[in-house]
Design a protein around this motif. Structure first.
Motif, PDB file in Angstrom:
ATOM      1  N   SER A  66       0.827  -1.213   0.000  1.00 58.56           N
ATOM      2  CA  SER A  66       0.000   0.000   0.000  1.00 58.56           C
ATOM      3  C   SER A  66       0.857   1.257   0.000  1.00 58.56           C
ATOM      4  O   SER A  66       0.522   2.251  -0.654  1.00 58.56           O
ATOM      5  N   ASN A  88      -9.191  -5.314  -6.221  1.00 56.32           N
ATOM      6  CA  ASN A  88      -8.563  -6.186  -5.227  1.00 56.32           C
ATOM      7  C   ASN A  88      -9.058  -7.611  -5.466  1.00 56.32           C
ATOM      8  O   ASN A  88     -10.143  -7.999  -5.024  1.00 56.32           O
ATOM      9  N   SER A 122      -6.863  -0.200  -0.550  1.00 57.56           N
ATOM     10  CA  SER A 122      -8.003   0.693  -0.760  1.00 57.56           C
ATOM     11  C   SER A 122      -7.774   2.036  -0.077  1.00 57.56           C
ATOM     12  O   SER A 122      -8.082   3.095  -0.641  1.00 57.56           O
ATOM     13  N   VAL A 138     -13.380   1.346  -6.692  1.00 56.66           N
ATOM     14  CA  VAL A 138     -12.728   0.242  -5.988  1.00 56.66           C
ATOM     15  C   VAL A 138     -13.635  -0.978  -6.127  1.00 56.66           C
ATOM     16  O   VAL A 138     -14.791  -0.953  -5.685  1.00 56.66           O
ATOM     17  N   ASN A 140     -13.769  -4.832  -5.047  1.00 55.29           N
ATOM     18  CA  ASN A 140     -13.219  -5.907  -4.230  1.00 55.29           C
ATOM     19  C   ASN A 140     -13.860  -7.226  -4.636  1.00 55.29           C
ATOM     20  O   ASN A 140     -15.090  -7.341  -4.643  1.00 55.29           O
ATOM     21  N   THR A 167     -16.012  -2.771   2.895  1.00 56.27           N
ATOM     22  CA  THR A 167     -16.475  -2.071   1.695  1.00 56.27           C
ATOM     23  C   THR A 167     -17.709  -1.235   2.015  1.00 56.27           C
ATOM     24  O   THR A 167     -17.854  -0.099   1.524  1.00 56.27           O
ATOM     25  N   VAL A 183     -17.607   2.219  -4.785  1.00 57.66           N
ATOM     26  CA  VAL A 183     -16.986   0.982  -4.318  1.00 57.66           C
ATOM     27  C   VAL A 183     -18.005  -0.146  -4.286  1.00 57.66           C
ATOM     28  O   VAL A 183     -19.201   0.074  -4.075  1.00 57.66           O
TER      29      VAL A 183
END
Length: 251
Positions: A66, A88, A122, A138, A140, A167, A183
């Motif tokens: 990260s 991700n 994230s 984003v 996931n 999330t 997201v």
């Protein structure tokens, strides 16, 4: 030339590799983060004339990954991109056995790669791009096992359940911002990947649901990595992406 920037973890095999291959389209720039680089992917990118970077980084070190991503994003010129997306996808399945028989190191690895790293990446992503004016997303990659418990799968189920819930929290953080990131934690369906091989090959006495996974394979009910990747990327491109922070590609 402005492009769509995609940052993808776990891109060296399975559905992650299939997503990377499908993202090698004119107008895209792709950054992949995996334990190993994929030589065939690099060759495909060269042939397609699509900018590709492959970082070899073990996502058990979510903090290091990260920090590297944050520094890299801060060094970019936002004017070079018309959208930016973090996917991700990386995850690991610990040995399939009841929790009472599990090793702490195996559980820690599943949670570091499947939950800690996506959270850290994230955080770095939305923080470093907060002032960027283009659409930010984003995605996931979750699992039905994050929503439904399964014996001998506590580590994996916990990681995916945590992914779903962080999330939801991230969506609340971003919603009031002028250009908050959209997201979603998305279950991609049942895919014929290495994880399925592990589940089918597990000892029946340690894994009561083994027969279900053998049946899925025998009846041809598994999506191929390429099919699943296409569905996931189509979902990411939807105009209402992020309307629901937790979703299933099957609707």
């Amino acid at each position: 030339m402005t492009t769509h920037l995609y940052i993808l973890t776990g891109a060296s095999r399975g559905m992650g590799l299939a997503m990377a291959e499908q993202l090698l389209q004119p107008g895209n720039t792709l950054l992949c983060i995996s334990r190993h680089a994929n030589a065939d992917l690099a060759l495909s990118a060269q042939k397609a004339a699509v900018p590709l970077s492959q970082w070899t980084h073990d996502l058990a070190d979510g903090e290091g990954a990260s920090e590297r991503l944050r520094d890299w994003l801060l060094a970019q010129n936002p004017a070079d991109f018309v959208s930016v997306s973090l996917i991700n996808n990386a995850g690991v399945i610990p040995p399939i056995k009841p929790l009472r028989q599990s090793q702490a190191a195996d559980l820690a690895m599943a949670l570091r790669v499947g939950l800690e790293a996506p959270m850290a990446l994230s955080a770095a992503f939305v923080g470093a791009t907060q002032a960027w004016p283009m659409p930010r997303k984003v995605l996931n990659i979750s699992s039905g096992l994050g929503r439904f418990p399964m014996a001998s799968q506590a580590g994996y189920c916990a990681a995916k359940a945590g992914m779903d819930h962080f999330t939801r929290c991230l969506a609340l953080d971003e919603a009031p911002l002028p250009n908050g990131a959209r997201v979603c934690s998305l279950a991609p369906g049942v895919i014929d990947t290495d994880m399925q091989v592990q589940l089918r090959g597990a000892a029946g006495e340690a894994f009561p649901d083994q027969a279900k996974f053998l049946q899925l394979k025998a009846q041809g009910q598994l999506s191929s990595p390429a099919q699943a990747a296409e569905q996931v990327l189509r979902f990411l491109a939807r105009p209402d992406f992020g309307r629901e922070p937790v979703a299933d590609v099957r609707g």
